[in-house]
Every structure is written in C-alpha cells, then in structure tokens.
Design a protein around this motif. Structure first.
Motif, short mmCIF file in Angstrom:
data_model
loop_
_atom_site.label_atom_id
_atom_site.label_comp_id
_atom_site.label_asym_id
_atom_site.label_seq_id
_atom_site.Cartn_x
_atom_site.Cartn_y
_atom_site.Cartn_z
N PHE A 281 0.85 -1.19 0.00
CA PHE A 281 0.00 0.00 0.00
C PHE A 281 0.88 1.25 0.00
CE2 PHE A 281 0.79 -0.88 4.47
CZ PHE A 281 0.99 0.38 5.04
N LEU A 282 0.30 2.37 -0.42
CA LEU A 282 1.04 3.62 -0.56
C LEU A 282 0.58 4.61 0.50
CD1 LEU A 282 3.11 5.23 -2.27
CD2 LEU A 282 1.15 6.08 -3.60
N LEU A 283 1.54 5.14 1.26
CA LEU A 283 1.27 6.17 2.25
C LEU A 283 1.64 7.53 1.68
CD1 LEU A 283 0.90 7.33 5.23
CD2 LEU A 283 3.35 6.86 5.49
N SER A 284 0.73 8.51 1.81
CA SER A 284 1.00 9.89 1.40
C SER A 284 0.73 10.80 2.59
CB SER A 284 0.11 10.30 0.22
OG SER A 284 0.34 9.47 -0.89
N THR A 285 1.76 11.49 3.06
CA THR A 285 1.59 12.35 4.23
C THR A 285 2.71 13.37 4.31
OG1 THR A 285 1.16 12.34 6.61
CG2 THR A 285 2.91 10.91 5.82
N LYS A 286 2.56 14.33 5.23
CA LYS A 286 3.59 15.34 5.46
C LYS A 286 4.41 14.94 6.68
CE LYS A 286 2.50 19.68 4.88
NZ LYS A 286 1.94 21.04 5.13
N ALA A 287 5.71 15.16 6.61
CA ALA A 287 6.60 14.85 7.73
C ALA A 287 7.80 15.79 7.69
CB ALA A 287 7.05 13.40 7.67
N LYS A 288 8.57 15.78 8.78
CA LYS A 288 9.76 16.64 8.84
C LYS A 288 10.96 15.86 8.31
CE LYS A 288 8.24 19.60 12.60
NZ LYS A 288 8.13 20.77 11.72
N MET A 289 11.63 16.46 7.33
CA MET A 289 12.83 15.86 6.74
C MET A 289 13.93 15.87 7.79
SD MET A 289 13.70 14.83 3.59
CE MET A 289 15.14 14.62 2.52
N SER A 290 14.30 14.69 8.29
CA SER A 290 15.25 14.66 9.39
C SER A 290 15.89 13.29 9.50
CB SER A 290 14.54 14.98 10.71
OG SER A 290 13.60 13.96 11.02
#
Length: 330
Positions: A281-290
């Motif tokens: 499955f494919l997850l699409s979300t916002k996160a902090k590049m870290s």
C-alpha cells in the motif's frame, strides 16, 4: 480526637470514602465500630444521628448509596469517585514506565494516587517495581523546569534559558557558546520518555522543540507574546519523527501490507493510504525531513520504499550504503 458534631461528620465522610466503594459496603453497626477506632471504645453513636450526618453530606454533594440486603439490613457506601479504577491504573502505569522519574518519586506519587480511591481498590493497584531502569540524573532540574515552563505557557511569557547536551566524557556542554535562547513557549509534552518544550525560537522565527532535561538556568521574562493561531501542536508532534526537527515535506512511501497497523498507529486512521500492487500500500503524508525520519524508514528494511521526494530517497540510499560499507570493512 475530640468527639463533637464537626469531627464526627468529618470522620464519617472519611470512613465512607476510604472503606467503601462499588463492591464494598458497611452496615450501620460496622460504621459505628469504625468510628470508635478513632474516638475510642467508650464513644457513643446514635444511629439516628449518623443518618442525619449522612443527609448533611448528601446536601454538600457527597452521595451516600443505600442498599437493602438480606433480611432488610441496610448497607451504606460512597461510589462517586473523581477517577475510575482504570484511570488510576493508567496514571500508575504511566508513572512506572517513565524512565526519568526516580524510584523514590514513583513511590511517593503512587501512594498519593491511592488516596484518591477506597482502600480496597488501592490494594489492587500496582506497587512501584524496582526493575533495572536508570532514572535521569537531571530529574531534580526537570522538576523545577516543569513548573517554570508550565507557568510561562499559562502566562504567555517569553522564556530565557541555556541549552546543551553531554559529550563523550559525560560532561555537559552548552550550545551556541552558552548564549541565551529566547523562546515563546507553546506546549510542554511528554514524548519518547522525555519532556519537550515546543515553542517559537525568536531569533529565527522558527517553531522548534527542546528537551527539558537539556535546558539550564530557565527564567521567565516580563515580555509577553501572542500565540500563533495557525499552529497545531498535534500536527507538529505527528510530523516530528523521534522528535527530530526539520523542514516539512510531502512524502510517499510504499509499504508491505504487514505494516498497515504500524502506519495507522503512527499517523492515525485519517492518514491517506491506498493499495499499490500485490500485498502493498502507498502512504502519502507530510513529515519533517530529518535523521529521525530516515531512521524510522530504515527500521522496516525491505518492507518500506521511499518514492518521493527524491531527496529523502537519496538520504535513505546513502545510509544503507554507509551501513553496508561499515560491515563490509570489518
């Protein structure tokens, strides 16, 4: 204790609170016997007076439950607790699992929570366990810092403090050569066994977070601030992997279907997911590049693949290659 109408009423309230609950009741005779333990065996109690005292307690909001048992015998109990038993258990378990709280403090806190219910229920709650768990040496500092930060948030006052961390010699080193941080405090959260302050770093106008046990010489300034209305604390925490700071990016990651619950636990049931081929499955979300995000992705090995952004995919690849070279060289 001297027996008079006031002390009798207070002791009756304490007796019902401590000795009774949903599963434990007292008859009038048993109540009188409990009262005599305080006022002495020679003390005299008229059941009619005790009943009037119960009415007075009920008038003040202390509800006394009456239950008629066998042969018409009446039993009394108090059941209206501030905390349900499961809520006290949640509080106790949270205290026991907190690594930064000392064993001594755990014992004191749990003993206090037991006073919020009957003696019978208190006995069923877990006692502090002396398992091998190192408490943070900076706990005394953390206790004071919690008070300062809590007050600064409620009064909306800018915080001043120094910040740092320990080096290889276990010596505390200040960041920025020990210069003072000026931060508008928004929230104090407990995450990953540590307290974090979330706030706006005034120098760069960025939202950041700071571990409370790494803050030193905290003081409240007289400067007040207005909280940003567009800032959402929960969103900030959800996007900060292992509380690492970084730039927000939209990412797409393909996961093996066996990780569906891992993803839902991490991002919540409202996150965007869709089928992607067989058993994926494919997850699409916002996160902090870290670094925290990269490490989290690597946790799942071949069961996770970054599709975008390309910069994140490259960081994951570089870390995998560096790990391979490290083992290869040995």
């Amino acid at each position: 204790m001297e027996l008079n109408s006031n002390t009798r009423l207070l002791k009756l309230r304490d007796t019902l609170f401590e000795e009774t609950d949903e599963f434990h009741e007292l008859s009038m005779d048993e109540i009188v016997e409990k009262m005599k333990l305080t006022f002495g065996p020679e003390a005299s109690f008229d059941p009619r007076t005790i009943k009037r005292d119960m009415e007075i307690l009920e008038d003040t909001g202390f509800e006394v439950i009456k239950n008629t048992g066998r042969y018409g015998k009446v039993f009394y109990s108090f059941q209206d607790r501030v905390f349900e038993t499961y809520q006290l258990r949640l509080i106790n378990d949270a205290l026991l699992s907190a690594k930064f709280i000392t064993e001594k403090e755990k014992k004191e806190l749990i003993e206090k929570t037991k006073q919020l219910t009957s003696k019978h229920i208190a006995k069923t709650l877990p006692d502090p366990m002396l398992f091998s768990q190192s408490a943070n040496d900076d706990y005394q500092l953390v206790k004071l810092s919690i008070d300062h930060v809590h007050r600064a948030i409620s009064e909306r006052k800018v915080l001043h403090y120094q910040y740092g961390k320990y080096n290889m010699k276990k010596e505390f080193e200040y960041h920025r050569d020990g210069s003072t941080y000026e931060v508008e405090p928004y929230a104090l959260i407990w995450q990953n066994d540590f307290y974090y302050l979330i706030g706006r770093f005034k120098e760069t106008d960025e939202m950041r977070h700071y571990r409370l046990d790494r803050m030193r010489n905290i003081r409240l300034s007289e400067e007040r601030f207005q909280r940003r209305q567009d800032f959402n604390t929960q969103d900030y925490v959800n996007q900060s992997f292992h509380m690492f700071a970084g730039e927000n990016v939209w990412m797409k990651i393909e996961f093996d279907q066996s990780l569906i619950n891992v993803v839902l636990d991490r991002f919540g049931h409202d996150v965007s997911i869709q089928p992607s081929g067989d058993h994926r499955f494919l997850l699409s979300t916002k996160a902090k590049m870290s670094t925290g995000l990269v490490n989290w992705i690597l946790t799942w090995g071949r069961k996770a693949k970054v599709l975008s952004p390309e910069s994140l995919a490259e960081e994951v690849k570089e870390e995998i290659e560096a790990m391979y070279e490290r083992y290869k060289s040995e």
